[in-house]
Design an enzyme around this catalytic site. Structure first.
Site, PDB file in Angstrom:
ATOM      1  N   HIS A 183      15.937  32.962  32.461  1.00  0.00           N
ATOM      2  CA  HIS A 183      15.996  31.866  33.429  1.00  0.00           C
ATOM      3  C   HIS A 183      15.001  32.097  34.561  1.00  0.00           C
ATOM      4  O   HIS A 183      14.818  33.226  35.019  1.00  0.00           O
ATOM      5  CB  HIS A 183      17.399  31.761  34.031  1.00  0.00           C
ATOM      6  CG  HIS A 183      18.366  31.001  33.178  1.00  0.00           C
ATOM      7  ND1 HIS A 183      18.068  29.782  32.606  1.00  0.00           N
ATOM      8  CD2 HIS A 183      19.664  31.280  32.827  1.00  0.00           C
ATOM      9  CE1 HIS A 183      19.127  29.345  31.931  1.00  0.00           C
ATOM     10  NE2 HIS A 183      20.091  30.231  32.042  1.00  0.00           N
ATOM     11  N   CYS A 257      10.991  28.596  32.015  1.00  0.00           N
ATOM     12  CA  CYS A 257      10.744  27.184  32.315  1.00  0.00           C
ATOM     13  C   CYS A 257       9.796  27.038  33.498  1.00  0.00           C
ATOM     14  O   CYS A 257       9.738  27.885  34.380  1.00  0.00           O
ATOM     15  CB  CYS A 257      12.055  26.467  32.619  1.00  0.00           C
ATOM     16  SG  CYS A 257      13.204  26.392  31.240  1.00  0.00           S
ATOM     17  N   ARG A 266       6.920  25.169  29.618  1.00  0.00           N
ATOM     18  CA  ARG A 266       7.163  26.599  29.504  1.00  0.00           C
ATOM     19  C   ARG A 266       5.977  27.384  30.071  1.00  0.00           C
ATOM     20  O   ARG A 266       4.823  26.999  29.886  1.00  0.00           O
ATOM     21  CB  ARG A 266       7.392  27.005  28.041  1.00  0.00           C
ATOM     22  CG  ARG A 266       8.629  26.406  27.420  1.00  0.00           C
ATOM     23  CD  ARG A 266       9.916  26.900  28.063  1.00  0.00           C
ATOM     24  NE  ARG A 266      11.091  26.306  27.436  1.00  0.00           N
ATOM     25  CZ  ARG A 266      11.687  25.211  27.870  1.00  0.00           C
ATOM     26  NH1 ARG A 266      11.198  24.566  28.928  1.00  0.00           N
ATOM     27  NH2 ARG A 266      12.760  24.731  27.255  1.00  0.00           N
TER      28      ARG A 266
END
Length: 279
Positions: A183, A257, A266
């Site tokens: 993340h 991300c 990405r």
């Protein structure tokens, strides 16, 4: 003369208009008040949600990830090989630094360096079970230490603050591409700052058997989430075909991300295996 005038004034009463709220006006006021209460309540709920996402999930995930790292290290036994130097392959053109030459003081002949070779890796263990944490990833430039788990599911891996290993990609130290995801925002956000990595930065991956050192070599600031080429055995973007590699090797791929707080694209960082040491 004055008294009749007073009497007349009393008799001629001045009309007083009393304004009363109509049912429609009262309903409008109640509606406005109720609407204001709903707006305030919604604002408080949104603030709590933002605080939960940006603060509480990070705190909870980081604490859990730190506990997992400690558990792995205790399981491996940190007394084995602590502080052992990392043995790196010699640079091209370098040899024995002891100063000893060959016969008659002449430098012995050495075979030409293999520029495609990578440090030998131990036999890879069996693949870990799904969602199992089995390695520790460290990025000194970012001050990052995070457990690596098998798979990239949100609930089982990423939302715990772990780094997730892409199934069907190489394991640490193996030939091919050891590809992982993390993340960038919320839930520990281990890859929040990987855009700051530069060529030459070191990344280590520690397992039960060895410590592998990868060196950052390339990056891709933005690509499509469906760009599967970036995690291929020989990583190369399918979107920007000029970016990536063309020869087999020992690669590491970090994915997350981008832009921040979105999942539209990405961000990719690549590294190459440059050293390993057994534990």
């Amino acid at each position: 003369m004055g008294i009749p005038l007073i009497v007349r004034a009393v008799r001629e009463r001045i009309p007083v208009v009393v304004q009363r709220n109509s049912p429609g006006r009262r309903a409008a006021v109640r509606g406005l008040w109720t609407g204001a209460e709903l707006v305030v309540t919604l604002g408080v709920v949104l603030l709590l949600l933002v605080a939960h996402q940006l603060w509480w999930t990070n705190r909870q995930a980081r604490e859990g990830a730190e506990r997992q790292v400690r558990a792995l290290q205790e399981d491996w036994g940190q007394d084995r090989g602590v502080g052992a130097p990392v043995v790196e392959p010699p640079e091209d053109g370098q040899g024995d630094e002891s100063g000893a030459g060959g016969q008659n003081g002449q430098e012995p002949e050495r075979p030409a360096p293999d520029r495609t070779a990578a440090p030998a890796a131990p036999v890879a263990p069996t693949a870990p079970r799904w969602d199992q944490a089995y390695a520790v990833l460290r990025i000194p430039r970012l001050g990052l230490t995070a457990p690596v788990a098998q798979g990239i599911s949100k609930r089982g891996v990423l939302d715990k603050g772990y780094v997730g290993h892409y199934p069907r990609t190489a394991q640490p130290g193996q030939a091919g591409n050891f590809a992982v995801a993390g993340h960038r925002n919320t839930h520990g956000e281990p890859f929040r700052r990987i855009d700051r990595l530069r060529r030459g930065d070191r990344i280590t991956v520690e397992t039960r058997d060895a410590v592998y050192t990868y060196t950052v070599d390339n990056s891709l600031a933005q690509t499509s989430p469906s760009d599967s080429g970036v995690i291929a055995a020989v990583p190369r973007s399918n979107v920007r075909t000029a970016v990536g590699y063309s020869a087999p090797g020992y690669y590491l791929t970090l994915t997350t991300c981008t832009p921040e707080f979105t999942s539209r694209y990405r961000l990719i960082v690549w590294g190459k295996l440059t050293a390993m040491r057994p534990r």
